[in-house]
Design an enzyme around this catalytic site. Structure first.
Site, PDB file in Angstrom:
ATOM      1  N   MET A 179      31.424  17.779  33.423  1.00 32.93           N
ATOM      2  CA  MET A 179      30.042  17.364  33.222  1.00 32.93           C
ATOM      3  C   MET A 179      29.704  16.047  33.933  1.00 32.93           C
ATOM      4  O   MET A 179      29.115  15.156  33.341  1.00 32.93           O
ATOM      5  CB  MET A 179      29.754  17.271  31.721  1.00 32.93           C
ATOM      6  CG  MET A 179      29.837  18.620  31.032  1.00 32.93           C
ATOM      7  SD  MET A 179      28.697  19.816  31.793  1.00 32.93           S
ATOM      8  CE  MET A 179      28.886  21.205  30.692  1.00 32.93           C
ATOM      9  N   ARG A 180      30.121  15.956  35.184  1.00 34.40           N
ATOM     10  CA  ARG A 180      29.840  14.770  35.977  1.00 34.40           C
ATOM     11  C   ARG A 180      29.536  15.146  37.408  1.00 34.40           C
ATOM     12  O   ARG A 180      30.131  16.106  37.917  1.00 34.40           O
ATOM     13  CB  ARG A 180      31.106  13.906  36.063  1.00 34.40           C
ATOM     14  CG  ARG A 180      31.149  12.857  35.089  1.00 34.40           C
ATOM     15  CD  ARG A 180      32.473  12.165  35.000  1.00 34.40           C
ATOM     16  NE  ARG A 180      32.508  11.696  33.651  1.00 34.40           N
ATOM     17  CZ  ARG A 180      31.830  10.652  33.221  1.00 34.40           C
ATOM     18  NH1 ARG A 180      31.154   9.906  34.065  1.00 34.40           N
ATOM     19  NH2 ARG A 180      31.844  10.331  31.961  1.00 34.40           N
ATOM     20  N   LEU A 181      28.657  14.390  38.045  1.00 30.64           N
ATOM     21  CA  LEU A 181      28.392  14.628  39.466  1.00 30.64           C
ATOM     22  C   LEU A 181      29.584  14.142  40.286  1.00 30.64           C
ATOM     23  O   LEU A 181      30.193  13.121  39.972  1.00 30.64           O
ATOM     24  CB  LEU A 181      27.129  13.885  39.901  1.00 30.64           C
ATOM     25  CG  LEU A 181      25.804  14.510  39.469  1.00 30.64           C
ATOM     26  CD1 LEU A 181      24.647  13.603  39.887  1.00 30.64           C
ATOM     27  CD2 LEU A 181      25.634  15.895  40.081  1.00 30.64           C
ATOM     28  N   ILE A 182      29.901  14.877  41.335  1.00 25.30           N
ATOM     29  CA  ILE A 182      30.964  14.478  42.256  1.00 25.30           C
ATOM     30  C   ILE A 182      30.345  13.541  43.299  1.00 25.30           C
ATOM     31  O   ILE A 182      29.258  13.800  43.817  1.00 25.30           O
ATOM     32  CB  ILE A 182      31.565  15.723  42.941  1.00 25.30           C
ATOM     33  CG1 ILE A 182      32.112  16.713  41.902  1.00 25.30           C
ATOM     34  CG2 ILE A 182      32.647  15.341  43.944  1.00 25.30           C
ATOM     35  CD1 ILE A 182      33.261  16.222  41.052  1.00 25.30           C
TER      36      ILE A 182
ATOM     37  N   HIS B 185      28.006  27.592  36.955  1.00 24.47           N
ATOM     38  CA  HIS B 185      26.881  27.054  36.183  1.00 24.47           C
ATOM     39  C   HIS B 185      26.219  28.188  35.395  1.00 24.47           C
ATOM     40  O   HIS B 185      25.983  29.271  35.956  1.00 24.47           O
ATOM     41  CB  HIS B 185      25.870  26.399  37.139  1.00 24.47           C
ATOM     42  CG  HIS B 185      24.711  25.790  36.437  1.00 24.47           C
ATOM     43  ND1 HIS B 185      24.795  24.577  35.787  1.00 24.47           N
ATOM     44  CD2 HIS B 185      23.453  26.237  36.234  1.00 24.47           C
ATOM     45  CE1 HIS B 185      23.628  24.302  35.233  1.00 24.47           C
ATOM     46  NE2 HIS B 185      22.795  25.296  35.484  1.00 24.47           N
TER      47      HIS B 185
ATOM     48  N   SER C  88      37.492  27.230  28.413  1.00 31.03           N
ATOM     49  CA  SER C  88      37.652  28.699  28.415  1.00 31.03           C
ATOM     50  C   SER C  88      37.629  29.240  29.843  1.00 31.03           C
ATOM     51  O   SER C  88      38.289  30.248  30.138  1.00 31.03           O
ATOM     52  CB  SER C  88      36.585  29.373  27.544  1.00 31.03           C
ATOM     53  OG  SER C  88      35.318  29.320  28.142  1.00 31.03           O
ATOM     54  N   ASN C  89      36.908  28.595  30.737  1.00 32.58           N
ATOM     55  CA  ASN C  89      36.917  29.043  32.138  1.00 32.58           C
ATOM     56  C   ASN C  89      38.242  28.706  32.819  1.00 32.58           C
ATOM     57  O   ASN C  89      38.737  29.486  33.632  1.00 32.58           O
ATOM     58  CB  ASN C  89      35.733  28.462  32.912  1.00 32.58           C
ATOM     59  CG  ASN C  89      34.464  29.250  32.657  1.00 32.58           C
ATOM     60  OD1 ASN C  89      34.293  30.358  33.168  1.00 32.58           O
ATOM     61  ND2 ASN C  89      33.590  28.705  31.815  1.00 32.58           N
TER      62      ASN C  89
ATOM     63  N   LYS D 167      32.105   4.804  40.149  1.00 32.42           N
ATOM     64  CA  LYS D 167      32.520   6.181  40.486  1.00 32.42           C
ATOM     65  C   LYS D 167      33.423   6.160  41.715  1.00 32.42           C
ATOM     66  O   LYS D 167      34.402   6.881  41.800  1.00 32.42           O
ATOM     67  CB  LYS D 167      31.273   7.040  40.749  1.00 32.42           C
ATOM     68  CG  LYS D 167      31.597   8.510  40.973  1.00 32.42           C
ATOM     69  CD  LYS D 167      30.368   9.327  41.357  1.00 32.42           C
ATOM     70  CE  LYS D 167      29.415   9.510  40.224  1.00 32.42           C
ATOM     71  NZ  LYS D 167      29.564  10.805  39.535  1.00 32.42           N
TER      72      LYS D 167
HETATM   73  C1  GAR Z   1      30.495  26.834  30.998  1.00 35.21           C
HETATM   74  O1  GAR Z   1      29.515  27.663  30.429  1.00 35.21           O
HETATM   75  C2  GAR Z   1      30.034  26.308  32.334  1.00 35.21           C
HETATM   76  O2  GAR Z   1      29.264  27.221  33.059  1.00 35.21           O
HETATM   77  C3  GAR Z   1      29.214  25.131  31.906  1.00 35.21           C
HETATM   78  O3  GAR Z   1      29.954  24.546  30.872  1.00 35.21           O
HETATM   79  C4  GAR Z   1      30.647  25.567  30.166  1.00 35.21           C
HETATM   80  C5  GAR Z   1      32.090  25.149  30.006  1.00 35.21           C
HETATM   81  O4  GAR Z   1      32.773  26.023  29.135  1.00 35.21           O
HETATM   82  N1  GAR Z   1      28.999  24.222  32.999  1.00 35.21           N
HETATM   83  C6  GAR Z   1      27.878  23.509  33.174  1.00 35.21           C
HETATM   84  O5  GAR Z   1      26.948  23.543  32.386  1.00 35.21           O
HETATM   85  C7  GAR Z   1      27.868  22.646  34.408  1.00 35.21           C
HETATM   86  N2  GAR Z   1      26.560  22.087  34.636  1.00 35.21           N
HETATM   87  P1  GAR Z   1      34.365  26.010  29.089  1.00 35.21           P
HETATM   88  O6  GAR Z   1      34.816  24.565  28.896  1.00 35.21           O
HETATM   89  O7  GAR Z   1      34.721  26.856  27.903  1.00 35.21           O
HETATM   90  O8  GAR Z   1      34.874  26.578  30.377  1.00 35.21           O
END
Ligand code: GAR
Length: 200
Positions: free
Chosen positions: A90-93, A109, A13-14, A65
């Protein structure tokens, strides 16, 4: 116009909010590539619908990695990508990408950092009984959600449950992320910052 790659692992969604902002002229940038570590993630379908190229990889298919980041680096260079925009990735760079895109990797975040880094930040916020929830856009460094903060917004939890808080977080994210990127990409650098950066 800066060429960006959006990195996502889930719903996207972002990513959608960034693409919409570009289409509506609120963000002057071009999404050269969507990168995901989850080939089945909905973000891939969103990219397809928008006609934006996406690239999926499976980290487990690489020995380290370092190896998958070298592969990604090549892809990103091939697409002339200048900025990595993490949106639910959801992974560290690791060091390979951190060095190749120094000061050009940004993350969003769902907490008011430095509070509640890591996974399930919204759950952590609610479980802690914190009075406010919120979102942070920050530079990415080697740590978990530890890089310098670029922008932040918060709101009172006011006894609301998970669903309502999550909805408000996402609404905030979808406004704050494109607006922050627009400033970051296009605001003239302040002389003092430039001077500081030249001092190394
Ligand atoms: C978002 O809320 C973002 O802030 C979070 O994952 C969601 C992704 O939503 N990120 C983290 O938690 C990173 N540690 P989306 O796939 O709908 O954009």
């Amino acid at each position: 116009k800066p060429k960006i790659a959006v990195f996502a692992s889930g719903n996207g969604s972002n990513f959608q909010a960034i693409a919409d902002a570009i289409q509506e002229g609120r963000l002057n940038a071009e999404i050269a590539l969507v990168v995901t570590d989850k080939p089945e993630a909905f973000v891939v379908e969103r990219a397809r619908r928008l006609g934006i190229k996406s690239f999926s990889f499976i980290p487990a298919q690489y020995d380290s990695k370092q190896l998958y980041e070298e592969m990604l680096k090549e892809k990103l260079v091939e697409h002339k990508v200048e900025w990595l925009i993490l949106a639910g990735f959801m992974r560290l760079i690791g060091p390979v990408l951190l060095e190749a895109f120094e000061n050009r990797i940004i993350n969003i975040h769902p907490s008011v950092l430095p509070a509640f880094p890591g996974k399930d930040a919204i759950g952590q916020t609610l479980a802690s009984g914190a009075e406010r929830a919120g979102v942070t856009v920050h530079y990415v460094d080697a740590g978990m959600d530890t890089g310098s903060i670029i922008s932040q917004q918060s709101f009172p939890v006011a006894g609301r449950g998970r669903e309502a808080v999550e909805e408000e977080i996402h609404k905030l994210e979808h406004e704050l992320y494109p607006a922050t990127l627009q400033k970051l990409f296009h605001q003239p650098v302040k002389t003092k910052d430039l001077y500081d950066s030249m001092q190394g």
